[in-house]
Design a protein around this motif. Structure first.
Motif, PDB file in Angstrom:
ATOM      1  N   ALA A   7      29.974  29.143  49.216  1.00 46.20           N
ATOM      2  CA  ALA A   7      28.988  30.072  49.767  1.00 46.20           C
ATOM      3  C   ALA A   7      28.903  31.334  48.923  1.00 46.20           C
ATOM      4  CB  ALA A   7      29.357  30.417  51.213  1.00 46.20           C
ATOM      5  N   ARG A   8      30.051  31.816  48.439  1.00 49.25           N
ATOM      6  CA  ARG A   8      30.028  32.998  47.578  1.00 49.25           C
ATOM      7  C   ARG A   8      29.302  32.694  46.268  1.00 49.25           C
ATOM      8  NH1 ARG A   8      35.500  33.504  49.364  1.00 49.25           N
ATOM      9  NH2 ARG A   8      36.273  32.725  47.358  1.00 49.25           N
ATOM     10  N   LEU A   9      29.507  31.487  45.756  1.00 46.87           N
ATOM     11  CA  LEU A   9      28.811  31.102  44.532  1.00 46.87           C
ATOM     12  C   LEU A   9      27.305  31.092  44.741  1.00 46.87           C
ATOM     13  CD1 LEU A   9      28.944  29.845  41.601  1.00 46.87           C
ATOM     14  CD2 LEU A   9      28.739  27.640  42.759  1.00 46.87           C
ATOM     15  N   LEU A  10      26.839  30.468  45.819  1.00 48.00           N
ATOM     16  CA  LEU A  10      25.394  30.408  46.072  1.00 48.00           C
ATOM     17  C   LEU A  10      24.813  31.795  46.270  1.00 48.00           C
ATOM     18  CD1 LEU A  10      25.117  27.287  48.414  1.00 48.00           C
ATOM     19  CD2 LEU A  10      24.452  27.457  46.022  1.00 48.00           C
ATOM     20  N   ALA A  11      25.570  32.686  46.932  1.00 46.45           N
ATOM     21  CA  ALA A  11      25.092  34.059  47.114  1.00 46.45           C
ATOM     22  C   ALA A  11      24.936  34.761  45.769  1.00 46.45           C
ATOM     23  CB  ALA A  11      26.050  34.833  48.012  1.00 46.45           C
ATOM     24  N   ALA A  12      25.924  34.578  44.881  1.00 44.39           N
ATOM     25  CA  ALA A  12      25.850  35.210  43.558  1.00 44.39           C
ATOM     26  C   ALA A  12      24.695  34.647  42.741  1.00 44.39           C
ATOM     27  CB  ALA A  12      27.171  35.021  42.815  1.00 44.39           C
ATOM     28  N   PRO A  72      29.386  29.816  32.396  1.00 45.75           N
ATOM     29  CA  PRO A  72      28.350  30.681  32.975  1.00 45.75           C
ATOM     30  C   PRO A  72      28.867  32.052  33.407  1.00 45.75           C
ATOM     31  CG  PRO A  72      28.234  28.472  33.895  1.00 45.75           C
ATOM     32  CD  PRO A  72      29.499  28.542  33.107  1.00 45.75           C
ATOM     33  N   ARG A  73      30.101  32.128  33.909  1.00 46.88           N
ATOM     34  CA  ARG A  73      30.604  33.410  34.411  1.00 46.88           C
ATOM     35  C   ARG A  73      30.600  34.460  33.310  1.00 46.88           C
ATOM     36  NH1 ARG A  73      36.287  35.483  35.541  1.00 46.88           N
ATOM     37  NH2 ARG A  73      36.053  37.001  37.239  1.00 46.88           N
ATOM     38  N   LEU A  74      31.169  34.143  32.172  1.00 49.75           N
ATOM     39  CA  LEU A  74      31.246  35.099  31.077  1.00 49.75           C
ATOM     40  C   LEU A  74      29.883  35.312  30.430  1.00 49.75           C
ATOM     41  CD1 LEU A  74      32.859  36.914  29.223  1.00 49.75           C
ATOM     42  CD2 LEU A  74      33.469  34.902  27.850  1.00 49.75           C
ATOM     43  N   THR A  75      29.105  34.250  30.281  1.00 52.51           N
ATOM     44  CA  THR A  75      27.805  34.365  29.620  1.00 52.51           C
ATOM     45  C   THR A  75      26.873  35.297  30.378  1.00 52.51           C
ATOM     46  OG1 THR A  75      27.990  32.136  28.679  1.00 52.51           O
ATOM     47  CG2 THR A  75      25.782  33.083  28.823  1.00 52.51           C
ATOM     48  N   VAL A  76      26.740  35.089  31.692  1.00 55.96           N
ATOM     49  CA  VAL A  76      25.844  35.929  32.485  1.00 55.96           C
ATOM     50  C   VAL A  76      26.368  37.364  32.550  1.00 55.96           C
ATOM     51  CG1 VAL A  76      24.854  36.290  34.775  1.00 55.96           C
ATOM     52  CG2 VAL A  76      24.951  33.983  33.804  1.00 55.96           C
ATOM     53  N   ALA A  77      27.684  37.517  32.709  1.00 55.76           N
ATOM     54  CA  ALA A  77      28.251  38.871  32.759  1.00 55.76           C
ATOM     55  C   ALA A  77      27.987  39.621  31.456  1.00 55.76           C
ATOM     56  CB  ALA A  77      29.750  38.796  33.037  1.00 55.76           C
ATOM     57  N   ALA A  78      28.151  38.939  30.318  1.00 56.69           N
ATOM     58  CA  ALA A  78      27.904  39.593  29.031  1.00 56.69           C
ATOM     59  C   ALA A  78      26.440  39.975  28.879  1.00 56.69           C
ATOM     60  CB  ALA A  78      28.334  38.672  27.892  1.00 56.69           C
ATOM     61  N   LEU A 173      23.064  46.406  37.268  1.00 59.90           N
ATOM     62  CA  LEU A 173      24.475  46.615  36.957  1.00 59.90           C
ATOM     63  C   LEU A 173      25.352  46.200  38.129  1.00 59.90           C
ATOM     64  CD1 LEU A 173      26.739  47.692  35.147  1.00 59.90           C
ATOM     65  CD2 LEU A 173      26.265  49.978  36.074  1.00 59.90           C
ATOM     66  N   LEU A 174      24.962  46.577  39.337  1.00 59.25           N
ATOM     67  CA  LEU A 174      25.720  46.176  40.527  1.00 59.25           C
ATOM     68  C   LEU A 174      25.738  44.657  40.655  1.00 59.25           C
ATOM     69  CD1 LEU A 174      27.194  46.841  43.173  1.00 59.25           C
ATOM     70  CD2 LEU A 174      24.929  47.055  44.265  1.00 59.25           C
ATOM     71  N   GLY A 175      24.602  44.009  40.367  1.00 61.77           N
ATOM     72  CA  GLY A 175      24.562  42.553  40.419  1.00 61.77           C
ATOM     73  C   GLY A 175      25.526  41.918  39.443  1.00 61.77           C
ATOM     74  N   GLY A 176      25.634  42.489  38.227  1.00 59.90           N
ATOM     75  CA  GLY A 176      26.578  41.961  37.253  1.00 59.90           C
ATOM     76  C   GLY A 176      28.019  42.088  37.712  1.00 59.90           C
ATOM     77  N   VAL A 177      28.351  43.208  38.349  1.00 62.34           N
ATOM     78  CA  VAL A 177      29.715  43.404  38.867  1.00 62.34           C
ATOM     79  C   VAL A 177      30.016  42.391  39.967  1.00 62.34           C
ATOM     80  CG1 VAL A 177      31.227  45.010  40.095  1.00 62.34           C
ATOM     81  CG2 VAL A 177      29.778  45.840  38.234  1.00 62.34           C
ATOM     82  N   LEU A 178      29.074  42.218  40.889  1.00 63.43           N
ATOM     83  CA  LEU A 178      29.280  41.240  41.966  1.00 63.43           C
ATOM     84  C   LEU A 178      29.383  39.827  41.401  1.00 63.43           C
ATOM     85  CD1 LEU A 178      26.830  42.659  44.662  1.00 63.43           C
ATOM     86  CD2 LEU A 178      29.335  42.690  44.712  1.00 63.43           C
ATOM     87  N   TRP A 180      30.649  38.899  38.539  1.00 64.03           N
ATOM     88  CA  TRP A 180      31.983  38.709  37.974  1.00 64.03           C
ATOM     89  C   TRP A 180      33.026  38.520  39.073  1.00 64.03           C
ATOM     90  CZ3 TRP A 180      33.547  37.363  33.381  1.00 64.03           C
ATOM     91  CH2 TRP A 180      34.893  37.499  33.049  1.00 64.03           C
ATOM     92  N   ARG A 181      32.849  39.187  40.191  1.00 68.72           N
ATOM     93  CA  ARG A 181      33.823  39.086  41.281  1.00 68.72           C
ATOM     94  C   ARG A 181      33.673  37.787  42.071  1.00 68.72           C
ATOM     95  NH1 ARG A 181      36.656  43.450  43.020  1.00 68.72           N
ATOM     96  NH2 ARG A 181      36.612  42.642  45.157  1.00 68.72           N
ATOM     97  N   LEU A 182      32.460  37.285  42.210  1.00 74.42           N
ATOM     98  CA  LEU A 182      32.214  36.167  43.117  1.00 74.42           C
ATOM     99  C   LEU A 182      32.238  34.797  42.455  1.00 74.42           C
ATOM    100  CD1 LEU A 182      29.289  37.639  45.272  1.00 74.42           C
ATOM    101  CD2 LEU A 182      31.692  37.414  45.929  1.00 74.42           C
TER     102      LEU A 182
END
Length: 404
Positions: A7-12, A72-78, A173-178, A180-182
């Motif tokens: 669920a956290r993944l789908l939200a992100a 995907p986690r690192l690619t999107v965050a970067a 920016l907030l979306g990128g932080v979330l 990385w966390r989720l």
């Protein structure tokens, strides 16, 4: 109750794809004020969206390599960094060329959003759950389009277009932080990935994707499937309703809102429908929906001055039927082994990006050459013909790939 990792993944995913949709659509509502302040003509608006989509297209192949190599986690965050910088540069642009450069940078930052959804949903929801997961993400992403309408206009009234774009950069920016966390690249208990590919192996994998049997029919459909509907919704529906039916901005916006809501409604329904029919009949479902959309466009061409309820109903029906590209995405994913899914997804998406840029230009050129009294018939007929050709190419495929 704590949300599950899925669920956290789908939200992100919904958050990041929604931000991408917002940045694509947020130009129109502040366009006149923006052009006036920058001392640029109205043409800067079309060029600005062109710069955004050009960046998306140029980035697809490198993004596919990155998704498979680094995840995907690192690619999107970067890529959040250029997205935030591009968003901030929009707010600070002193002139037209600077604004175009900012839109290009923003497009680069958004280039991995939707394809990360394909890769992550393929890893977390393999098999029959893939279509439903992707459909939910893509449906929720349309909240970004809604946010780019009245809410963004209200923000612009209070903060000005520069302040609104600065706020959007902060939300990105907030979306990128979330994100990385989720987000995690693999579900709990998944087998660790194999060793990272060398650069030569990564490039070889891209060539393998291009040689994949069954890819051309998928590309044929994906080139026009979404683009035909998007061209009507984003380019022609508003002017058509204003010119032919004399609708003022408010009732015109109501029709466009219904069209915008019909697409996620179709997306939320197509996954359960595919499960009911069975994955082996997915190609038939795509063909039926695409044929229905082509017939709606043909009806608009044959009866351009239909009464308003009929005209509006057909426009809404077009958006409802145009949910089928998500099925094409899942079929495209089934062509590729797991270690090539990022490169495969971005290759498929490149066709949609090209179609999304080419069809508005094509229909615009065709309409410019047509007599004024036939302009709307020609516009809708051109889109119907494009979709019919894409469907014909799609039907050259020899069956549904086995689900992965």
């Amino acid at each position: 109750m704590t949300a599950s990792p899925a669920a956290r993944l789908l939200a992100a995913l919904a958050l990041m794809t929604g931000l991408s949709q917002f940045h694509r659509a947020a130009l129109g509502v502040v366009g006149p004020e923006l052009a006036a302040d920058l001392g640029a003509g109205a043409g800067v608006l079309g060029a600005a969206n062109g710069a955004f989509f050009l960046a998306l297209a140029l980035a697809q192949i490198p993004v596919g390599l990155a998704l498979d190599r680094w995840g995907p986690r690192l690619t999107v965050a970067a890529l959040t960094l250029p997205a935030v910088l591009g968003g901030a540069a929009q707010a600070l642009a002193p002139d037209g060329p600077s604004f175009l450069a900012a839109r290009f940078l923003l497009g680069l930052g958004c280039a991995a959003g939707f394809m990360s959804a394909v890769v992550l949903c393929a890893r977390w929801f393999a098999g029959e759950g893939l279509t439903t997961a992707l459909a939910r993400v893509f449906a929720l992403s349309n909240c970004g389009i809604l946010l780019a309408g009245a809410p963004f206009a209200a923000a612009a009234e209070r903060l000005g277009w520069r302040g609104s774009y600065a706020l959007a950069a902060g939300l990105t920016l907030l979306g990128g932080v979330l994100w990385w966390r989720l987000v995690r690249d693999d579900p709990p208990g998944a087998v660790p990935p194999r060793r990272p590919e060398t650069l030569a192996e990564a490039l070889g994998g891209q060539f393998a994707v291009w040689r994949t049997p069954g890819l051309p029919p998928i590309l044929s459909m994906h080139l026009v499937g979404y683009a035909c509907m998007a061209t009507v919704l984003a380019v022609w529906a508003g002017p058509y309703l204003a010119e032919v039916h004399g609708l003022a901005p408010e009732p015109r916006g109501a029709v466009l809102l219904l069209m915008g809501l019909a697409l996620p409604a179709g997306l939320l329904g197509v996954g359960p429908l595919e499960r009911r029919l069975g994955r082996r009949r997915s190609r038939s479902l795509v063909a039926a929906l695409a044929e229905g959309a082509a017939l709606v466009l043909a009806a608009r061409a044959a009866w351009p001055r239909a009464p308003l309820p009929v005209a509006a109903g057909l426009l809404v029906l077009l958006c409802l039927l145009s949910c089928f590209p998500v099925l094409v995405v899942t079929q495209g994913r089934a062509l590729f082994p797991d270690h090539l899914v990022g490169r495969g997804a971005t290759t498929v998406n490149l066709a949609q990006t090209v179609g999304g840029a080419a069809l508005p230009a094509l229909t615009g050129a065709v309409v410019a050459l047509a007599p004024a009294e036939l302009a709307w018939s020609v516009a809708f007929a051109a889109l119907s013909a494009a979709l019919a050709l894409g469907l014909a190419g799609y039907l050259t495929g020899r069956g549904q790939p086995p689900p992965r």
